[in-house]
Design a protein around this motif. Sequence first.
Motif, PDB file in Angstrom:
ATOM      1  N   ASP A 190     -13.089   2.925  -2.634  1.00  0.00           N
ATOM      2  CA  ASP A 190     -13.856   3.936  -3.050  1.00  0.00           C
ATOM      3  C   ASP A 190     -13.903   4.400  -4.283  1.00  0.00           C
ATOM      4  N   VAL A 191     -13.173   3.853  -4.913  1.00  0.00           N
ATOM      5  CA  VAL A 191     -12.528   4.269  -6.683  1.00  0.00           C
ATOM      6  C   VAL A 191     -13.373   3.307  -6.867  1.00  0.00           C
ATOM      7  N   GLU A 232       0.545   6.744   0.450  1.00  0.00           N
ATOM      8  CA  GLU A 232      -0.448   7.068   0.967  1.00  0.00           C
ATOM      9  C   GLU A 232      -1.529   8.751   0.559  1.00  0.00           C
ATOM     10  N   GLU A 244       0.777  -1.386   0.185  1.00  0.00           N
ATOM     11  CA  GLU A 244      -0.096  -0.059  -0.301  1.00  0.00           C
ATOM     12  C   GLU A 244       0.675   1.402  -0.306  1.00  0.00           C
ATOM     13  N   LEU A 282      -4.673   2.493  -8.608  1.00  0.00           N
ATOM     14  CA  LEU A 282      -6.305   2.747  -8.147  1.00  0.00           C
ATOM     15  C   LEU A 282      -7.211   2.535  -7.795  1.00  0.00           C
ATOM     16  N   THR A 283      -7.888   1.249  -8.303  1.00  0.00           N
ATOM     17  CA  THR A 283      -8.861   0.127  -7.766  1.00  0.00           C
ATOM     18  C   THR A 283      -8.198  -0.709  -6.885  1.00  0.00           C
ATOM     19  N   GLN A 336      -2.058   8.940  -3.044  1.00  0.00           N
ATOM     20  CA  GLN A 336      -3.162   7.966  -3.106  1.00  0.00           C
ATOM     21  C   GLN A 336      -4.716   8.812  -3.066  1.00  0.00           C
ATOM     22  N   VAL A 337      -4.801   9.243  -1.748  1.00  0.00           N
ATOM     23  CA  VAL A 337      -6.190  10.199  -1.208  1.00  0.00           C
ATOM     24  C   VAL A 337      -5.967  11.567  -2.315  1.00  0.00           C
ATOM     25  N   ARG A 382      -7.589   1.491  -3.566  1.00  0.00           N
ATOM     26  CA  ARG A 382      -8.976   2.105  -2.375  1.00  0.00           C
ATOM     27  C   ARG A 382      -9.997   2.327  -3.257  1.00  0.00           C
ATOM     28  N   ALA A 387      -7.911  10.437  -5.480  1.00  0.00           N
ATOM     29  CA  ALA A 387      -9.415  10.131  -5.485  1.00  0.00           C
ATOM     30  C   ALA A 387      -9.534  11.196  -5.185  1.00  0.00           C
TER      31      ALA A 387
END
Length: 590
Positions: free
Chosen positions: A215-216, A167, A126, A209-210, A170-171, A213, A174
């Motif tokens: 949510d993504v 991380e 991650e 991304l998937t 990543q946020v 995350r 998204a």
Amino acid sequence: MKMDLNAIIEQMETGEQDTALAALQSYNKEMNQCFTFSREEEQDREHLGELVLSFLNRELQPSCQLACLETVRILSRDKHCLDPFISRSAMSTLARYAGIAMASTAMASTATPAHNELEEGRVEGEGGEGQGADEVVKEASPPSENPDQEVIVEALKSICNILLHNETGQVVAADLQLIKGVAERLKQCHDPTWNHEVRFFDLRLTFMLTALRVDVRAQLAQELHGISLLGNQLEATLGLCWPDTLETARAGFEGVPPEELPPLSRQQTELAMEILKILFNVTFDTSRRKVDEEEAAEYRHLGAMLRHCLMSRADGEERTEEFHGHTVNLLGNLPLPCLDVLLMPKVQQGSIEYMGVNMDAVNMLLEFMEKRLDRGHKLKETLLPSLNLLTESGRIHRETRKFLRSKVLPPLRDVKNRPEVGNALRNKLVRLMTHIDTDVKDCAAEFLFVLCKESVSRFIKYTGYGNAAGLLAARGLLRGGRDSGIYSEDEDSETEEYREARAHINPITGVVEEDQPNPMEGMTEEQKEYEAMKLVNMFDKLSRNNMIQPMQLGMDGKMREMTPDDLLKLTHNPLFQPGEPANSDSEDEA
């Protein structure tokens, strides 16, 4: 010759494009294969990153754009020096160069972070600590439609590295809705404008991304209709056509048997595997929930393409197995009723037919499973997806189960060797039933149990009671009987050899054994009772010292702890059988 980072920074600080270009090209050439960085120069590398980003927010000639983004790609390999790149403004800048920024109204395409395993590192963790960035980058933006696809690819690789290691990145990705930008370009799967690298890194970014995350992942699946979007990508990549409903063929090769089709090219295989990995992320919870009629039709359509993948070859045996591995992983996510698409193609010359059904795909899955089993490496990761898929297919489709049983559990003739001894597939699977890994052990037992129609007596017949006891105890079936599965009646499968030997087979080991002398022969009843009492007292002593935990078979068919009262009763009456019915079936006693 060691690269002088301070000299590069000094040349960048001049603000001259030509000077900066020469400096960065020199730096990039020197550092292109560098994946480890010294801690001493961290501040200098961060400063260089800030300078490069400030250049990227200016109007630059294409060669300078490319050099700057190559430098960002190299610097973003160092997870300790990502602060200049993880701010919202920095990520927006990189997204615009990648052509996936949603802020622009003139968006033409999207891409996904791709990082080559040799060049940009593996996507397995991650990644990094989430740290904020203080750098504020100017809002001046480069053109959103960049005709230079090298620039697009470098920007995508840079975003990929940032997501892999940080991380906060990543946020921000998204939050910036990069997945929407990527999805827009993925829709152009038939557009010849985009080269292989852009397509590949679009898919790699989508995968990351998937994967990182949740949510993504949900956004792609629902809002962006990810199953349909990626299904179209797979169809275009493989060059498929549909000669019949839910039956695929390769365009230009209609009617050609799968074994005679040319192998997929390396580029086709690379793209297809990325698509399969993304679809795996998007469908991760599908098999655990009910789907409506519209969704089921979509999954059947996808399943037909996955069947084509399963029957296709890539460029080389190793690549083919990897391709099939991703296909099997995804098939395991499909709703169980939709797996009937594996059996739908018509039986043709050269097909494997069983009960009038085309079993080519099921046979391929079985061969794939056995190949992974024979390799014996990381069985939990490599074997279980295919074994679980075969188990569930056999449970829900009668023809599949009967075909698998004919291959794995043919009529029993060898009653001289233990079920775990030998090189037949049955022997290999029975050996797994005592594997040290509980998941592997349980999965192998479940597969064989389903092939036996969840009949305890048949299961013991093929595996031996000793090997079967673990599953039977977990299911509460140690007393025998059948589990709750619904199965059709099969014809009697007993061979003459088995019928003749049946009375002499030891149900614990599953084989005929030589008669052993009776150790109690010649004893009086008093001597037998004395030996029984000695045994009970030994168990009692070991139990009191917490060396063992005596167990008994309960009326529900499951094992339970023996209480002190049970042991006391045994002490006074060694013939007492706690929880046992008066007349138990000897074949199923533990």
